[in-house]
Design a protein around this motif. Sequence first.
Motif, PDB file in Angstrom:
ATOM      1  N   MET A 254     -10.716   7.525  14.550  1.00  0.00           N
ATOM      2  CA  MET A 254     -10.886   6.117  14.213  1.00  0.00           C
ATOM      3  C   MET A 254      -9.623   5.304  14.438  1.00  0.00           C
ATOM      4  O   MET A 254      -9.676   4.151  14.895  1.00  0.00           O
ATOM      5  N   SER A 255      -8.466   5.865  14.129  1.00  0.00           N
ATOM      6  CA  SER A 255      -7.217   5.121  14.329  1.00  0.00           C
ATOM      7  C   SER A 255      -7.052   4.713  15.786  1.00  0.00           C
ATOM      8  O   SER A 255      -6.607   3.601  16.093  1.00  0.00           O
TER       9      SER A 255
ATOM     10  N   GLY B 152      -0.156   2.184  18.603  1.00  0.00           N
ATOM     11  CA  GLY B 152       0.706   3.272  18.156  1.00  0.00           C
ATOM     12  C   GLY B 152       1.092   3.187  16.703  1.00  0.00           C
ATOM     13  O   GLY B 152       1.806   4.050  16.197  1.00  0.00           O
ATOM     14  N   ASN B 153       0.640   2.140  15.993  1.00  0.00           N
ATOM     15  CA  ASN B 153       1.063   1.937  14.596  1.00  0.00           C
ATOM     16  C   ASN B 153       0.118   2.664  13.628  1.00  0.00           C
ATOM     17  O   ASN B 153      -0.664   2.036  12.922  1.00  0.00           O
ATOM     18  N   PHE B 154       0.182   3.977  13.655  1.00  0.00           N
ATOM     19  CA  PHE B 154      -0.618   4.791  12.737  1.00  0.00           C
ATOM     20  C   PHE B 154      -0.028   6.185  12.645  1.00  0.00           C
ATOM     21  O   PHE B 154       0.832   6.545  13.411  1.00  0.00           O
TER      22      PHE B 154
ATOM     23  N   LEU C 229      -8.415   8.273   7.635  1.00  0.00           N
ATOM     24  CA  LEU C 229      -8.930   7.519   6.494  1.00  0.00           C
ATOM     25  C   LEU C 229      -7.833   6.657   5.870  1.00  0.00           C
ATOM     26  O   LEU C 229      -8.057   5.483   5.544  1.00  0.00           O
ATOM     27  N   LYS C 230      -6.649   7.216   5.702  1.00  0.00           N
ATOM     28  CA  LYS C 230      -5.534   6.463   5.126  1.00  0.00           C
ATOM     29  C   LYS C 230      -5.225   5.233   5.969  1.00  0.00           C
ATOM     30  O   LYS C 230      -5.067   4.113   5.453  1.00  0.00           O
ATOM     31  N   ASP C 231      -5.152   5.423   7.276  1.00  0.00           N
ATOM     32  CA  ASP C 231      -4.873   4.305   8.179  1.00  0.00           C
ATOM     33  C   ASP C 231      -5.996   3.272   8.115  1.00  0.00           C
ATOM     34  O   ASP C 231      -5.749   2.065   8.085  1.00  0.00           O
ATOM     35  N   TYR C 232      -7.234   3.735   8.070  1.00  0.00           N
ATOM     36  CA  TYR C 232      -8.392   2.834   8.048  1.00  0.00           C
ATOM     37  C   TYR C 232      -8.379   1.971   6.784  1.00  0.00           C
ATOM     38  O   TYR C 232      -8.607   0.755   6.842  1.00  0.00           O
ATOM     39  N   GLU C 233      -8.092   2.602   5.650  1.00  0.00           N
ATOM     40  CA  GLU C 233      -8.049   1.854   4.393  1.00  0.00           C
ATOM     41  C   GLU C 233      -6.915   0.829   4.404  1.00  0.00           C
ATOM     42  O   GLU C 233      -7.055  -0.272   3.849  1.00  0.00           O
ATOM     43  N   GLU C 234      -5.799   1.164   5.046  1.00  0.00           N
ATOM     44  CA  GLU C 234      -4.690   0.218   5.156  1.00  0.00           C
ATOM     45  C   GLU C 234      -5.083  -0.970   6.034  1.00  0.00           C
ATOM     46  O   GLU C 234      -4.723  -2.116   5.749  1.00  0.00           O
ATOM     47  N   VAL C 235      -5.835  -0.696   7.096  1.00  0.00           N
ATOM     48  CA  VAL C 235      -6.309  -1.783   7.964  1.00  0.00           C
ATOM     49  C   VAL C 235      -7.272  -2.684   7.197  1.00  0.00           C
ATOM     50  O   VAL C 235      -7.202  -3.915   7.277  1.00  0.00           O
ATOM     51  N   LEU C 236      -8.167  -2.081   6.422  1.00  0.00           N
ATOM     52  CA  LEU C 236      -9.094  -2.863   5.606  1.00  0.00           C
ATOM     53  C   LEU C 236      -8.339  -3.738   4.603  1.00  0.00           C
ATOM     54  O   LEU C 236      -8.788  -4.848   4.263  1.00  0.00           O
ATOM     55  N   ALA C 237      -7.192  -3.248   4.146  1.00  0.00           N
ATOM     56  CA  ALA C 237      -6.395  -3.989   3.159  1.00  0.00           C
ATOM     57  C   ALA C 237      -5.515  -5.063   3.799  1.00  0.00           C
ATOM     58  O   ALA C 237      -4.788  -5.767   3.102  1.00  0.00           O
ATOM     59  N   GLY C 238      -5.550  -5.161   5.144  1.00  0.00           N
ATOM     60  CA  GLY C 238      -4.807  -6.229   5.810  1.00  0.00           C
ATOM     61  C   GLY C 238      -3.686  -5.784   6.710  1.00  0.00           C
ATOM     62  O   GLY C 238      -2.968  -6.622   7.260  1.00  0.00           O
TER      63      GLY C 238
END
Length: 345
Positions: free
Chosen positions: A277-278, A343-345, A328-337
Amino acid sequence: MTTVTLGKTGITVNKNGFGALPIQRITKEEAAKLLRKAYDGGITYFDTARAYSDSEEKIGYALSDVRNHIYLATKTAATTAEGFWKDLETSLRLLKTDCIDVYQFHNPAVCPKPGDESGLYDAALKARKQGKIRFISITNHRLAVANEAVDSGLYATLQFPFCYLCSEKDLELMEKCKKADMGFIAMKALSGGLINNSRAAYAFQAQYDSVLPIWGVQKEHELDEFLSYIDNPPVMDDEIRTLIENDRKQLFGSFCRACGYCMPCPAGIEINTCARMSLLLRRSPSHLQLTPEVQAKMMKIKDCLHCGHCMSKCPYGLNTPELLQRNLKDYEEVLAGKEILPGNF
């Protein structure tokens, strides 16, 4: 027109194979329109599999009247002789043909050989003698099995993941096939959609005269790109070389190829989407990955049982549970803004 000959088979086709896995996702009429346009445009090699739901049926529906002008390749994932014959007869019926040109063992965990317990190769020999298949071939995602298949001398072609993200060992395997006069068919030529520049993908494949890339096509504009390369093939230049170098820096290594061999997941996680997903967020329109439906898929990662099922089946040896958690961690951070940067993951 650039052509490729598949080793000792003598099969010579345009350097664009039609990968028919994606046509499962479109209607019968849409698939027929796409397949006919591919044929009319000069593509004559069509690759499918018994495992691709109704893909074989759609090919038979669209192309049976030009059967003598095309090459059909399909696959069986059977593990017994009985399963082999069932798959073969089904494929022949759905493809509306009495003979399959390239019949492939579909990613077996071991290399089928004459006299082994499975009886698969012996069944294939009998089918060839009966005129139901022309060439016995194999596909794989595992270097060890692929090398064993080449060394055995038993197979006419090998289908293996091959794109500009490949390793030195993958390149060595391709050259090994060429020396053995064994056809080399490149699957995952777009790395499951992570490669989003078809010109660069084609230019890479064009460097190797023995390689036939199979392009997974679902949409007409995708097909149009590859048809345009028949008369105007992209070549490796400084611009494409720089793009490939940048992609290799970002993507090479432990990324999910979306092959799906880890599925199904006991916890219901769609691993072959969630584990990359990232990368999808950064290499496709990000809004497509942020819908409520995709969010629900990603949250299923929290149900991971850490059972090791996916790791044991991954042909690339990935630590899939760890990869899922990172995504999942990266996805939740994206959802949070969090800003989405390459490459930022």
